[in-house]
Design a protein around this motif. Sequence first.
Motif, mmCIF file in Angstrom:
data_model
loop_
_atom_site.group_PDB
_atom_site.id
_atom_site.type_symbol
_atom_site.label_atom_id
_atom_site.label_comp_id
_atom_site.label_asym_id
_atom_site.label_seq_id
_atom_site.Cartn_x
_atom_site.Cartn_y
_atom_site.Cartn_z
ATOM 1 N N ALA A 182 0.837 -1.201 0.000
ATOM 2 C CA ALA A 182 0.000 0.000 0.000
ATOM 3 C C ALA A 182 0.877 1.258 0.000
ATOM 4 O O ALA A 182 0.594 2.233 -0.692
ATOM 5 C CB ALA A 182 -0.925 -0.013 1.207
ATOM 6 N N LEU A 183 1.957 1.205 0.779
ATOM 7 C CA LEU A 183 2.888 2.333 0.871
ATOM 8 C C LEU A 183 3.525 2.631 -0.491
ATOM 9 O O LEU A 183 3.591 3.790 -0.926
ATOM 10 C CB LEU A 183 3.976 1.996 1.900
ATOM 11 C CG LEU A 183 5.007 3.059 2.235
ATOM 12 C CD1 LEU A 183 4.374 4.214 2.999
ATOM 13 C CD2 LEU A 183 6.148 2.469 3.067
ATOM 14 N N ALA A 184 3.957 1.574 -1.171
ATOM 15 C CA ALA A 184 4.594 1.748 -2.479
ATOM 16 C C ALA A 184 3.601 2.338 -3.479
ATOM 17 O O ALA A 184 3.942 3.239 -4.251
ATOM 18 C CB ALA A 184 5.118 0.403 -2.983
ATOM 19 N N HIS A 185 2.368 1.847 -3.445
ATOM 20 C CA HIS A 185 1.341 2.359 -4.353
ATOM 21 C C HIS A 185 1.083 3.830 -4.099
ATOM 22 O O HIS A 185 0.943 4.633 -5.018
ATOM 23 C CB HIS A 185 0.049 1.551 -4.188
ATOM 24 C CG HIS A 185 -1.074 2.055 -5.037
ATOM 25 N ND1 HIS A 185 -2.049 2.881 -4.536
ATOM 26 C CD2 HIS A 185 -1.353 1.876 -6.349
ATOM 27 C CE1 HIS A 185 -2.891 3.177 -5.515
ATOM 28 N NE2 HIS A 185 -2.486 2.582 -6.615
ATOM 29 N N LYS A 186 1.030 4.199 -2.810
ATOM 30 C CA LYS A 186 0.781 5.588 -2.418
ATOM 31 C C LYS A 186 1.842 6.520 -2.995
ATOM 32 O O LYS A 186 1.583 7.681 -3.306
ATOM 33 C CB LYS A 186 0.777 5.671 -0.889
ATOM 34 C CG LYS A 186 0.588 7.058 -0.341
ATOM 35 C CD LYS A 186 -0.326 7.057 0.867
ATOM 36 C CE LYS A 186 -1.254 8.218 0.821
ATOM 37 N NZ LYS A 186 -2.543 7.989 1.369
ATOM 38 N N HIS A 187 3.070 6.007 -3.134
ATOM 39 C CA HIS A 187 4.163 6.834 -3.640
ATOM 40 C C HIS A 187 4.373 6.668 -5.140
ATOM 41 O O HIS A 187 5.439 7.003 -5.671
ATOM 42 C CB HIS A 187 5.439 6.531 -2.860
ATOM 43 C CG HIS A 187 5.389 7.046 -1.459
ATOM 44 N ND1 HIS A 187 4.719 6.390 -0.452
ATOM 45 C CD2 HIS A 187 5.867 8.184 -0.902
ATOM 46 C CE1 HIS A 187 4.807 7.082 0.658
ATOM 47 N NE2 HIS A 187 5.495 8.183 0.417
ATOM 48 N N GLY A 188 3.359 6.103 -5.796
ATOM 49 C CA GLY A 188 3.393 6.055 -7.253
ATOM 50 C C GLY A 188 4.285 4.996 -7.853
ATOM 51 O O GLY A 188 4.628 5.074 -9.034
ATOM 52 N N LEU A 189 4.674 3.993 -7.077
ATOM 53 C CA LEU A 189 5.481 2.921 -7.647
ATOM 54 C C LEU A 189 4.581 1.963 -8.434
ATOM 55 O O LEU A 189 3.466 1.668 -8.012
ATOM 56 C CB LEU A 189 6.217 2.138 -6.541
ATOM 57 C CG LEU A 189 7.597 2.662 -6.147
ATOM 58 C CD1 LEU A 189 7.490 3.994 -5.441
ATOM 59 C CD2 LEU A 189 8.323 1.667 -5.269
ATOM 60 N N ARG A 190 5.079 1.501 -9.563
ATOM 61 C CA ARG A 190 4.316 0.531 -10.354
ATOM 62 C C ARG A 190 4.608 -0.869 -9.832
ATOM 63 O O ARG A 190 5.745 -1.325 -9.849
ATOM 64 C CB ARG A 190 4.700 0.634 -11.834
ATOM 65 C CG ARG A 190 4.273 1.963 -12.505
ATOM 66 C CD ARG A 190 5.046 2.164 -13.797
ATOM 67 N NE ARG A 190 6.488 2.159 -13.536
ATOM 68 C CZ ARG A 190 7.392 1.693 -14.387
ATOM 69 N NH1 ARG A 190 7.022 1.184 -15.542
ATOM 70 N NH2 ARG A 190 8.673 1.720 -14.077
ATOM 71 N N LEU A 191 3.562 -1.536 -9.324
ATOM 72 C CA LEU A 191 3.718 -2.861 -8.730
ATOM 73 C C LEU A 191 3.457 -3.948 -9.757
ATOM 74 O O LEU A 191 2.687 -3.763 -10.690
ATOM 75 C CB LEU A 191 2.736 -3.052 -7.567
ATOM 76 C CG LEU A 191 2.739 -2.012 -6.453
ATOM 77 C CD1 LEU A 191 1.776 -2.448 -5.352
ATOM 78 C CD2 LEU A 191 4.126 -1.846 -5.875
ATOM 79 N N MET A 192 4.090 -5.091 -9.544
ATOM 80 C CA MET A 192 3.831 -6.234 -10.403
ATOM 81 C C MET A 192 4.008 -7.507 -9.592
ATOM 82 O O MET A 192 4.874 -7.574 -8.723
ATOM 83 C CB MET A 192 4.818 -6.241 -11.566
ATOM 84 C CG MET A 192 4.572 -7.350 -12.568
ATOM 85 S SD MET A 192 5.976 -7.520 -13.661
ATOM 86 C CE MET A 192 5.352 -6.712 -15.095
ATOM 87 N N GLU A 193 3.137 -8.487 -9.841
ATOM 88 C CA GLU A 193 3.295 -9.785 -9.193
ATOM 89 C C GLU A 193 3.809 -10.778 -10.213
ATOM 90 O O GLU A 193 3.364 -10.767 -11.361
ATOM 91 C CB GLU A 193 1.948 -10.293 -8.658
ATOM 92 C CG GLU A 193 1.456 -9.574 -7.428
ATOM 93 C CD GLU A 193 0.244 -10.274 -6.817
ATOM 94 O OE1 GLU A 193 -0.479 -10.978 -7.551
ATOM 95 O OE2 GLU A 193 0.036 -10.118 -5.610
ATOM 96 N N VAL A 194 4.743 -11.623 -9.805
ATOM 97 C CA VAL A 194 5.144 -12.723 -10.684
ATOM 98 C C VAL A 194 5.035 -14.028 -9.894
ATOM 99 O O VAL A 194 5.355 -14.063 -8.710
ATOM 100 C CB VAL A 194 6.589 -12.566 -11.228
ATOM 101 C CG1 VAL A 194 6.693 -11.374 -12.149
ATOM 102 C CG2 VAL A 194 7.588 -12.466 -10.100
ATOM 103 N N PRO A 195 4.543 -15.098 -10.551
ATOM 104 C CA PRO A 195 4.446 -16.374 -9.841
ATOM 105 C C PRO A 195 5.814 -17.014 -9.675
ATOM 106 O O PRO A 195 6.604 -17.021 -10.622
ATOM 107 C CB PRO A 195 3.557 -17.218 -10.770
ATOM 108 C CG PRO A 195 3.715 -16.610 -12.114
ATOM 109 C CD PRO A 195 4.046 -15.163 -11.928
ATOM 110 N N VAL A 196 6.087 -17.495 -8.471
ATOM 111 C CA VAL A 196 7.361 -18.196 -8.236
ATOM 112 C C VAL A 196 7.093 -19.457 -7.415
ATOM 113 O O VAL A 196 6.082 -19.563 -6.734
ATOM 114 C CB VAL A 196 8.375 -17.315 -7.465
ATOM 115 C CG1 VAL A 196 8.845 -16.157 -8.291
ATOM 116 C CG2 VAL A 196 7.782 -16.843 -6.148
#
Lengths: 241, 124
Positions: A182-196
């Motif tokens: 949530a913090l990263a999103h608030k600061h405008g970071l582009r998030l991505m999930e990858v399956p591992v």
Amino acid sequence: MAKRCLAIIPAFNEAGAVGDVIRAIQRERPDVDVAVIDDGSRDATAKVAREAGAIVLQLPFNLGIGGAVQTGYKYAWDNGYDIAIQVDADGQHPPSEMSKVIDPVASGEADMVIGTRFREEGGFKSSAVRRIGIAMFAWLVSTIIREKVTDTTSGFRAVNRKGIALFESDYPQDYPEVETQALAHKHGLRLMEVPVQMEERQAGESSIKLWGSFYYVVKVTLALVIGLFRKPIPLPEEGGH
Amino acid sequence: MAPTPLAVSIAATIASLVLLFGVLELVRRRRLREKYALLWILTAVVLLILSVWRGAVSGIATALGVSYGPTVLFAVGALFILVVLLHYSTVISALTDRTVVLAQKVASLEQRIDELERGQDSES
């Protein structure tokens, strides 16, 4: 010029597993530097890590997972690393999967990549209580950041220089995994999930014990909701803090 | 016993709400960590429930043989303040222990730097 990448390994009494993790990283990704944050261990964690060739930051007492990981981000920030990847000391994050988490950050596709265990068959089996908790926070975080999130408890994650700057300045202390998204999103970071693929834990104990679950749920929910009303913090410029 | 007088109930409700939102605002401004806010939030919520639910206080007062109902509100408030203070005493103790360890660590690091500098001097 190649991007400089640091693997941050927070370790608390993980002498039994951390050596193998460090050696596996060196084998899989010799280009990645390894920093072990010894969070006030009583056992030989620091010695084992040094002998395996890692950079070791030994905290004088136990700060908890958040404070330990942030120590790693501060080191990455001060030493000019372009990418930082968190890897657990207990061996549940296979170094052979590291590239999947690092690559989208290295190519500029995302600012923060989270290796998740639920988007692929056969990797990980966890208890029902844990699954429900993970699903609840996944829903809450997905609602907050308006993006699909499947695994908020994974500590297998990589960030670029911007993410390092953010986490160097502000990192949740007690149970950071959920809040950081949530913090990263608030600061405008582009998030991505990858399956591992993830392994069962080799040694040590999970940072969340059952009796602490209630406190965990209340505290993290409070932090997530209040976080909605917070202003983003100014990020440090190069050379600053 | 009669329920809490309405005026007392309203005043106590307002006071509890001010406490609750005051604590939440401190957390929002990062002046108070979530960890230390939880006990205050619990205090505020319990006081709020007892303030709004007028029958509860008089019920507890009757059970305890207290002649003036709203005294129970004070008692509950005082009890929570004691718990918060005791909690802070344990927090201060932990901080003191850490300060000692930090001071010892600084002394040990200074000694090591000193040794390194002396080693450099003798080389040059």
